[in-house]
Design a protein around this motif. Sequence first.
Motif, PDB file in Angstrom:
ATOM      1  N   VAL A 199       2.018 -86.512 -98.253  1.00  0.00           N
ATOM      2  CA  VAL A 199       2.102 -87.047 -96.897  1.00  0.00           C
ATOM      3  C   VAL A 199       2.071 -85.911 -95.879  1.00  0.00           C
ATOM      4  CG1 VAL A 199       3.534 -88.339 -95.279  1.00  0.00           C
ATOM      5  CG2 VAL A 199       3.352 -89.092 -97.652  1.00  0.00           C
ATOM      6  N   THR A 200       2.802 -84.834 -96.149  1.00  0.00           N
ATOM      7  CA  THR A 200       2.820 -83.697 -95.231  1.00  0.00           C
ATOM      8  C   THR A 200       1.431 -83.098 -95.066  1.00  0.00           C
ATOM      9  OG1 THR A 200       5.116 -83.189 -95.794  1.00  0.00           O
ATOM     10  CG2 THR A 200       3.809 -81.419 -94.820  1.00  0.00           C
ATOM     11  N   LEU A 203      -0.673 -85.451 -92.889  1.00  0.00           N
ATOM     12  CA  LEU A 203      -0.290 -85.372 -91.484  1.00  0.00           C
ATOM     13  C   LEU A 203      -0.829 -84.097 -90.843  1.00  0.00           C
ATOM     14  CD1 LEU A 203       3.398 -86.635 -91.708  1.00  0.00           C
ATOM     15  CD2 LEU A 203       1.447 -87.884 -90.778  1.00  0.00           C
ATOM     16  N   THR A 204      -0.808 -83.016 -91.587  1.00  0.00           N
ATOM     17  CA  THR A 204      -1.359 -81.756 -91.080  1.00  0.00           C
ATOM     18  C   THR A 204      -2.853 -81.894 -90.815  1.00  0.00           C
ATOM     19  OG1 THR A 204       0.306 -80.462 -92.266  1.00  0.00           O
ATOM     20  CG2 THR A 204      -1.700 -79.308 -91.578  1.00  0.00           C
ATOM     21  N   LEU A 206      -4.481 -84.599 -90.206  1.00  0.00           N
ATOM     22  CA  LEU A 206      -4.726 -85.538 -89.115  1.00  0.00           C
ATOM     23  C   LEU A 206      -4.612 -84.874 -87.747  1.00  0.00           C
ATOM     24  CD1 LEU A 206      -2.862 -88.729 -90.395  1.00  0.00           C
ATOM     25  CD2 LEU A 206      -5.337 -88.372 -90.249  1.00  0.00           C
ATOM     26  N   LEU A 215      -0.656 -94.533 -85.855  1.00  0.00           N
ATOM     27  CA  LEU A 215      -0.439 -94.065 -87.224  1.00  0.00           C
ATOM     28  C   LEU A 215       0.619 -94.932 -87.880  1.00  0.00           C
ATOM     29  CD1 LEU A 215      -0.836 -91.994 -89.530  1.00  0.00           C
ATOM     30  CD2 LEU A 215       0.965 -90.617 -88.450  1.00  0.00           C
ATOM     31  N   VAL A 217       2.459 -95.120 -91.616  1.00  0.00           N
ATOM     32  CA  VAL A 217       2.710 -94.673 -92.993  1.00  0.00           C
ATOM     33  C   VAL A 217       3.949 -95.443 -93.419  1.00  0.00           C
ATOM     34  CG1 VAL A 217       3.058 -92.731 -94.550  1.00  0.00           C
ATOM     35  CG2 VAL A 217       1.793 -92.397 -92.417  1.00  0.00           C
ATOM     36  N   VAL A 230       6.943 -86.816 -90.538  1.00  0.00           N
ATOM     37  CA  VAL A 230       6.402 -87.270 -89.252  1.00  0.00           C
ATOM     38  C   VAL A 230       7.121 -86.573 -88.098  1.00  0.00           C
ATOM     39  CG1 VAL A 230       6.320 -89.265 -87.710  1.00  0.00           C
ATOM     40  CG2 VAL A 230       5.547 -89.487 -90.083  1.00  0.00           C
ATOM     41  N   ALA A 233       5.329 -83.353 -87.430  1.00  0.00           N
ATOM     42  CA  ALA A 233       3.872 -83.322 -87.463  1.00  0.00           C
ATOM     43  C   ALA A 233       3.282 -83.262 -86.057  1.00  0.00           C
ATOM     44  CB  ALA A 233       3.333 -84.547 -88.202  1.00  0.00           C
ATOM     45  N   VAL A 235       0.455 -84.105 -84.994  1.00  0.00           N
ATOM     46  CA  VAL A 235      -0.396 -85.242 -84.660  1.00  0.00           C
ATOM     47  C   VAL A 235       0.361 -86.293 -83.861  1.00  0.00           C
ATOM     48  CG1 VAL A 235       0.087 -86.505 -86.814  1.00  0.00           C
ATOM     49  CG2 VAL A 235      -2.063 -86.890 -85.607  1.00  0.00           C
ATOM     50  N   VAL A 236       1.671 -86.363 -84.005  1.00  0.00           N
ATOM     51  CA  VAL A 236       2.463 -87.399 -83.353  1.00  0.00           C
ATOM     52  C   VAL A 236       2.399 -87.279 -81.828  1.00  0.00           C
ATOM     53  CG1 VAL A 236       4.820 -88.296 -83.075  1.00  0.00           C
ATOM     54  CG2 VAL A 236       3.976 -87.661 -85.343  1.00  0.00           C
TER      55      VAL A 236
END
Length: 316
Positions: A199-200, A203-204, A206, A215, A217, A230, A233, A235-236
């Motif tokens: 997942v990490t 997210l990186t 993305l 998003l 998940v 999250v 991350a 991207v958030v």
Amino acid sequence: MSHYPSYLKQFHGLPVHLFDADGDGRGRPRPEPASVAWKLSTDREHAFEPLWQRFLDQVRAEEVTALVIGAWWQSWDEHGIDPVLDLLTAEAHRFPRLRALFLADVESEETEISWIRQGHLSRVLRAWPELEEIGVRGGEGLVIEPVRHDRLRTLRIESGGMPAQPVRALAACTFPALRHLELWLGTPDFGGDCEAEDVTALLTALGHCTELRHLGVKNSDIQDAVAAAVAQAPVVAGLTSLDLSMGTLGDEGAGALLSGQPLTHLRALDLRYNFLSDELAQRLRETLEPHGVDLVLTPAPRSSYNPEARYVAVGE
């Protein structure tokens, strides 16, 4: 409220219309090809291929913009959806306007979500470079290869158990137009062996999807670890909505969200079906709601036999 997926009523902004090879009945004319999302679904008494051929014969494929594939198997689904994808991709040239495809719009009465056998999704992306939306139900057998697709805007994968391979492959894909991504990770009990590191990494990756606005998940039994990832991350910062619902989110994950990067820019944060204490739920409300965040905190039902147990909303 049930979280189990039901038949689509709308897809890609169009009403879903079940194709009837014998006509629509009651003397009504068929809808115009571009006015609906055409659903093709069979039963155990009829094969999918003849239905597909009748569809090609009776509907102007060159005008169709959205397709929904329902049930396709007659007996035990030994080969998954790949034979159907063979049929679809072989005729891709006949669907120049296709912009949306949903695979396995089925309910539990037909087969449980964990029993759905998927296939090689990347071949769909290669067959239709203009595709904008893909939806998938089921994770078993799902294969994604690293690809670049310049038009894809929405990707949704619902599963009771997401294998790690598709998640890792998505991290290696390039989707510059992607605006909406939703993944149901599920549980190892039903094939979901995705881990926090996967997942990490996703997210990186993305972070390069500069158009991403939503998003999800969710539906994960590692939801606390997902929330922690999250919270850090980058991207958030570009999102307008975030969905971490349907999983085993508890105080640890909520605490990570509160101590991580600010979430006050979000329009919506969905944490429904959670296992939070009243204290953490109140802290989230006090932190986010004054900034106008639409926060959903509906708790998960607790087991009367084991009140401390946590379960994802959708497994089998």
